[in-house]
Enzyme design. Structure first.
Site, short mmCIF file in Angstrom:
data_model
loop_
_atom_site.label_atom_id
_atom_site.label_comp_id
_atom_site.label_asym_id
_atom_site.label_seq_id
_atom_site.Cartn_x
_atom_site.Cartn_y
_atom_site.Cartn_z
CB SER A 54 21.01 71.48 2.16
OG SER A 54 21.67 71.50 3.41
CD GLU A 191 27.69 73.07 -3.20
OE1 GLU A 191 27.44 73.98 -2.39
OE2 GLU A 191 26.85 72.19 -3.52
O1 KIV Z 1 23.02 74.32 2.53
C1 KIV Z 1 24.01 73.57 2.58
O2 KIV Z 1 23.97 72.44 3.07
C2 KIV Z 1 25.26 74.07 2.02
C3 KIV Z 1 26.41 73.12 1.93
C4 KIV Z 1 26.23 72.25 0.77
C5 KIV Z 1 27.70 73.83 1.91
O3 KIV Z 1 25.32 75.20 1.65
#
Ligand code: KIV
Length: 301
Positions: A54, A191
């Site tokens: 992310s 998720e």
């Molecule tokens: O990349 C991320 O932040 C994630 C979380 C949402 C679990 O995979």
């Protein structure tokens, strides 16, 4: 005095997390992508810091998680490593590092551990990743699975939608969870799935589940730090709880700074450096502007 007072608590390890599940103690995970946020999260006593892909959409300005590269993720992991002492660091294998073949994936995971200081890797996918997870674990690299809404599959899913809503989808998700557990994953991110399914999966597997939009019954929760700080620009998902309004804090501070610079209210005397008055006068005399002298050539048109 230590900058990490929480070090009185034990260093987080795979068995420590397993023990938290056994004792019904909730596990706290949060994302971080750089030194200051990792350090603050670690000092606040979180158990796991996820260098999530992310990073792509929350910090690098990409539309989704697909474009972020291994090198970008590695730099983020190294910065997080420098700010973290107690929490366990999990690095996300970004899209493109584990789809081609397992050898490439293992190489990327080793680099996260060796060069990035990660203590585990996270991989999106279910039973289709069984062989890869098993190989990584056999080679000493702890793996966190990630099922339910897997943002790296956004093109296939056609958006970010709640997963596991039908009986067949719920069964598939549970099978994925069991398969990853058998492969040796030490924990699973669940998720955006219904609360009931989050509870059932958490009851049926022995490894900890970390939920994000998966209800209150999972063994722990993970949040994307910029979401909980109110430092994002799009519409937040239903599961996000905003604990601060950092976007407004930054915006107001920068506006005030710009105004102060323009009004010469910044810097003040106490924010500036000076030499003794006699030296200042000497410097002034020696190199100050002589009004009869043109200090540089002015080119005429
Ligand atoms: O990349 C991320 O932040 C994630 C979380 C949402 C679990 O995979």
């Amino acid at each position: 005095m230590s900058h990490h007072p929480e070090l009185a608590a034990p260093k987080v390890t795979v068995p420590y997390l397993q023990d938290l599940k056994a004792r019904d103690q909730k596990i706290v995970m949060i994302t971080a992508y750089n030194y200051p946020t990792a350090r603050l999260a670690d000092e606040a006593g979180v158990d796991l810091i996820l260098v999530g892909d992310s990073l792509a959409n929350t910090a690098l300005g990409y539309d989704n998680t697909l474009p972020v590269t291994f090198e970008e993720m590695l730099i983020a992991t190294q910065s997080v490593r420098r700010g973290t002492r107690r929490a366990m660091i999990v690095a996300d294998l970004p899209f493109g590092t584990f789809q081609l073949n397992d050898e490439e994936a293992i190489r990327a995971a080793i680099r996260f551990v060796k060069e990035g200081g990660a203590e585990a890797v996270k991989i999106e996918g279910g039973r289709n990743r069984f062989a890869l997870v098993r190989q990584l674990v056999e080679n000493g690299i702890p793996v966190m699975g990630h099922i339910g809404l897997t943002p790296q599959s956004v093109l296939q899913m056609g958006g970010y939608k709640v997963q596991g809503k039908s009986l067949s989808a719920a069964r598939r998700l549970l099978d994925d969870a069991l398969s990853l557990e058998t492969a040796g994953a030490f924990a699973l991110v669940l998720e955006v799935i219904p609360t009931t399914l989050g509870r059932l999966v958490s009851e049926k597997i022995t490894i900890p589940t970390i939920g994000i939009g998966a209800g209150v019954h999972t063994d722990g929760q993970v949040m994307v730090m910029s979401d909980m700080l109110g430092l994002n620009f799009g519409k937040s998902a239903k599961f996000v709880r905003q604990y601060a309004d950092v976007k407004t804090v930054i915006s107001e501070a920068v506006k005030q700074y710009a105004e102060d610079v323009r009004n010469q209210a910044y810097p003040a005397t106490q924010e500036s450096y000076e030499v003794p008055a006699a030296t200042a006068e000497q410097i002034e005399k020696a190199i100050g502007v002589d009004e009869n002298e043109i200090p540089y050539v002015i080119y005429a048109d």
